[in-house]
Scaffold this motif. Structure first.
Motif, mmCIF file in Angstrom:
data_model
loop_
_atom_site.group_PDB
_atom_site.id
_atom_site.type_symbol
_atom_site.label_atom_id
_atom_site.label_comp_id
_atom_site.label_asym_id
_atom_site.label_seq_id
_atom_site.Cartn_x
_atom_site.Cartn_y
_atom_site.Cartn_z
ATOM 1 N N ARG A 1 23.895 21.289 11.168
ATOM 2 C CA ARG A 1 22.398 21.345 11.409
ATOM 3 C C ARG A 1 21.942 22.356 10.356
ATOM 4 O O ARG A 1 22.447 23.491 9.947
ATOM 5 N N VAL A 2 20.944 21.480 9.449
ATOM 6 C CA VAL A 2 20.389 22.342 8.394
ATOM 7 C C VAL A 2 18.860 22.474 8.452
ATOM 8 O O VAL A 2 18.126 21.475 8.832
ATOM 9 N N THR A 3 18.249 23.552 8.299
ATOM 10 C CA THR A 3 16.844 23.871 7.695
ATOM 11 C C THR A 3 16.664 24.176 6.425
ATOM 12 O O THR A 3 17.288 24.938 5.990
ATOM 13 N N LEU A 4 15.733 23.480 5.673
ATOM 14 C CA LEU A 4 15.432 23.959 4.532
ATOM 15 C C LEU A 4 14.061 24.666 4.511
ATOM 16 O O LEU A 4 13.210 24.063 4.990
ATOM 17 N N VAL A 5 13.943 25.621 3.759
ATOM 18 C CA VAL A 5 12.572 26.477 3.806
ATOM 19 C C VAL A 5 12.172 26.510 2.378
ATOM 20 O O VAL A 5 12.966 27.224 1.382
ATOM 21 N N GLU A 6 11.055 26.053 2.181
ATOM 22 C CA GLU A 6 10.539 26.061 0.880
ATOM 23 C C GLU A 6 9.169 26.489 0.750
ATOM 24 O O GLU A 6 8.270 26.321 1.425
ATOM 25 N N LYS A 7 8.701 27.357 -0.121
ATOM 26 C CA LYS A 7 7.494 28.247 -0.195
ATOM 27 C C LYS A 7 6.289 27.054 -0.345
ATOM 28 O O LYS A 7 5.329 27.419 -0.062
ATOM 29 N N SER A 8 6.703 26.081 -1.433
ATOM 30 C CA SER A 8 5.572 25.420 -1.883
ATOM 31 C C SER A 8 5.596 24.098 -1.508
ATOM 32 O O SER A 8 5.152 23.338 -0.690
ATOM 33 N N ALA A 9 6.636 23.328 -2.402
ATOM 34 C CA ALA A 9 6.678 21.858 -2.177
ATOM 35 C C ALA A 9 8.005 21.503 -2.806
ATOM 36 O O ALA A 9 8.387 22.170 -3.676
ATOM 37 N N ILE A 10 8.850 20.470 -2.294
ATOM 38 C CA ILE A 10 10.022 20.002 -2.870
ATOM 39 C C ILE A 10 9.904 19.717 -4.409
ATOM 40 O O ILE A 10 9.035 18.915 -4.672
ATOM 41 N N ALA A 11 10.767 20.404 -5.062
ATOM 42 C CA ALA A 11 10.696 20.186 -6.630
ATOM 43 C C ALA A 11 9.472 20.578 -7.343
ATOM 44 O O ALA A 11 9.150 19.905 -8.035
ATOM 45 N N CYS A 12 8.844 21.563 -6.796
ATOM 46 C CA CYS A 12 7.613 22.044 -7.482
ATOM 47 C C CYS A 12 7.958 22.858 -8.601
ATOM 48 O O CYS A 12 6.813 23.043 -9.338
ATOM 49 N N ALA A 13 9.013 23.369 -8.733
ATOM 50 C CA ALA A 13 9.266 24.317 -9.951
ATOM 51 C C ALA A 13 10.139 23.536 -10.939
ATOM 52 O O ALA A 13 9.746 22.267 -11.312
ATOM 53 N N ALA A 14 10.970 24.294 -11.899
ATOM 54 C CA ALA A 14 11.869 23.780 -12.652
ATOM 55 C C ALA A 14 12.391 22.338 -12.126
ATOM 56 O O ALA A 14 12.603 21.486 -13.267
ATOM 57 N N SER A 15 12.884 21.926 -11.158
ATOM 58 C CA SER A 15 13.322 21.048 -10.847
ATOM 59 C C SER A 15 12.338 19.677 -10.780
ATOM 60 O O SER A 15 13.145 18.607 -10.838
ATOM 61 N N GLY A 16 11.189 19.947 -10.820
ATOM 62 C CA GLY A 16 10.263 18.743 -10.980
ATOM 63 C C GLY A 16 9.772 18.652 -12.417
ATOM 64 O O GLY A 16 9.079 17.731 -12.791
ATOM 65 N N LYS A 17 10.121 19.622 -13.343
ATOM 66 C CA LYS A 17 9.423 19.455 -14.513
ATOM 67 C C LYS A 17 10.514 19.375 -15.618
ATOM 68 O O LYS A 17 10.429 19.781 -16.848
ATOM 69 N N ALA A 18 11.880 19.334 -15.344
ATOM 70 C CA ALA A 18 13.222 19.411 -16.324
ATOM 71 C C ALA A 18 13.046 17.895 -17.105
ATOM 72 O O ALA A 18 12.340 17.080 -16.494
ATOM 73 N N GLY A 19 13.850 17.994 -18.025
ATOM 74 C CA GLY A 19 14.050 16.706 -18.591
ATOM 75 C C GLY A 19 14.719 15.610 -17.749
ATOM 76 O O GLY A 19 14.720 14.440 -18.013
ATOM 77 N N GLY A 20 15.728 16.051 -17.045
ATOM 78 C CA GLY A 20 16.786 15.244 -16.295
ATOM 79 C C GLY A 20 17.821 14.443 -16.893
ATOM 80 O O GLY A 20 18.551 13.719 -16.655
ATOM 81 N N PHE A 21 18.206 14.984 -18.086
ATOM 82 C CA PHE A 21 19.411 14.653 -19.103
ATOM 83 C C PHE A 21 20.663 15.076 -18.436
ATOM 84 O O PHE A 21 20.918 16.177 -17.801
#
Ligand SMILES: Cc1cc2nc3c(=O)[nH]c(=O)nc-3n(C[C@H](O)[C@H](O)[C@H](O)COP(=O)(O)OP(=O)(O)OC[C@H]3O[C@@H](n4cnc5c(N)ncnc54)[C@H](O)[C@@H]3O)c2cc1C
Length: 384
Positions: A35-55
């Motif tokens: 059983r898992v709960t994820l707590v995020e302050k703002s939005a999923i992938a709002c920081a580096a994970s949404g703004k990276a290159g993805g290489f």
């Protein structure tokens, strides 16, 4: 009488942070029936994970402690692409080249059509200096759109494994003696017996982490441009050594994406990490420099409209090695951060291995020893 399985206490893990590391950890924990709960302050992938290159690279971490993590992750990215419809988040195999570019003293000089160097794709018609260095090919290199990947794997965790999302700020981890009992989110306690701190460069705000080691952030900039002739751009990631006409040497990277846009990043700087990820603002001079780089490298990118100008922070550990594993002396506390410039690549094997460590007591996907947070306690006791 209840069957034995229902009599057992069901483990509840709270994952703190909805970047790629938290999302992958939640997915693999859910897959193991937790059983898992994820707590995020703002939005999923709002920081580096949404703004990276993805290489993604199979072997660029060979020769470092990241070798096993990177190789396992590269394979997991391939199998996840099959399971999660990788095309929907821009997964594809690509080529990668190392290139020297030297700005001409006058106006940008492009090679005439059909005269690009044989070793570089035709759209790279700017002032290439020296020969191009092949870094990899579609057998060893791939890419994803990092925000879409993070959102896709988290959506699957919710849909298939019942992972819950709470939007709120993690303030502290509650302990009874040395045992985790919950997490305080915006003043409310979520009861839990296990917590994973995966808050990227904000991980050090958690006192269990900060009492062990320091986590910092390095700011980097990126732009996404949309060229008028996207079909002219072939799938080559470019790693540049770029000399400006003023003599400055930069190391920007260029990643064309399958839907026609082109991502350009670089321009790092050491500044404080703002508390709110939404308050991370790009510096206009850095944005302009990245646009200048794109326009110098290729006439197809010159004048291309900037769709996004953004900045984010690489999460960095004290010794440059990710911190993944159990927080010593606290039952039920784990951390996963410090992935620096390889977090998108290394997230799947981080999540899979951490889920094994939490549920089975040992990780089999990757040996997590080199990343064990215990190393900071050992170093501290040696230096006393
Ligand atoms: C310009 C750039 C290009 C990159 N390119 C690549 C690449 O091509 N390939 C690659 O493998 N890696 C790349 N990276 C690295 C990669 O982006 C990072 O390593 C990775 O995104 C880190 O993920 P994370 O989940 O640890 O952190 P983040 O993405 O920073 O996520 C942390 C999350 O925690 C949340 N949070 C913070 N505090 C709290 C709190 N108190 N309560 C609740 N939530 C909280 C934040 O809101 C955020 O969503 C790049 C990075 C940059 C900056």
């Amino acid at each position: 009488m209840e069957p034995p399985s229902q009599q057992q206490h069901q483990q509840h893990v709270v994952v703190c942070g909805g970047g790629v590391i938290g999302a992958c950890t939640a997915y693999f924990l859910g897959k193991k029936g937790v059983r898992v709960t994820l707590v995020e302050k703002s939005a999923i992938a709002c920081a580096a994970s949404g703004k990276a290159g993805g290489f993604l690279a199979l072997d660029m971490c060979d020769g470092s402690v990241l070798r096993g993590l990177a190789r396992a992750s590269f394979g997991l990215h391939q199998s996840l692409a099959e399971e999660l419809d990788g095309e929907s988040y821009g997964y594809r195999r690509i080529h990668a080249l190392g290139l020297g570019i030297e700005e001409a003293k006058g106006a940008p000089g492009y090679l005439s059509k059909g005269h690009a160097k044989a070793s570089v794709p035709a759209w790279v018609d700017g002032p290439v200096s020296g020969s191009a260095k092949p870094i990899g090919n579609p057998k060893t290199m791939a890419q994803v759109h990092p925000q879409l990947f993070t959102q896709a794997i988290f959506a699957k965790a919710v849909e298939k494994y019942g992972v819950s999302l709470v939007i709120g700020k993690v303030q502290e981890v509650k302990l009874a003696g040395n045992k985790v009992t919950g997490v305080v989110v915006d003043g409310e306690v979520i009861a839990a017996d296990t917590v994973v701190v995966a808050m990227g460069p904000w991980s050090g705000e958690n006192s269990l982490v900060s009492s062990l080691t320091s986590i910092s952030g390095l700011k980097a900039h990126s732009i996404v441009v949309r060229p008028k002739q996207p079909d002219a751009i072939s799938p080559y990631a470019l790693f540049l050594t770029y000399r400006t006409k003023e003599g400055k040497v930069l190391d920007p990277e260029i990643y064309p994406r399958p839907r026609g846009e082109v991502y350009v990043c670089g321009m790092t700087e050491e500044v404080a990490v703002p508390d709110d990820p939404q308050q991370i603002i790009p510096r206009p001079e850095a944005t302009a420099m990245l646009q200048r780089v794109a326009g110098t490298v290729s006439s197809v990118l010159a004048g291309a409209e900037i769709e996004v100008a953004q900045a984010c922070f690489l999460p960095c550990s004290e010794d440059g090695v990710p911190v993944i594993g159990k927080i010593p002396n606290v039952d039920g506390a784990y951390v996963a951060t410090g992935h620096s410039c390889w977090g998108i690549l290394n997230a799947p094997a981080t999540g899979a291995s951490l889920a094994e460590l939490i549920v089975d007591g040992v990780s089999t996907t990757v040996d997590l020893k080199p990343f064990d947070p215990l190393r900071f306690c050992i170093r501290a006791s040696r230096s006393r």
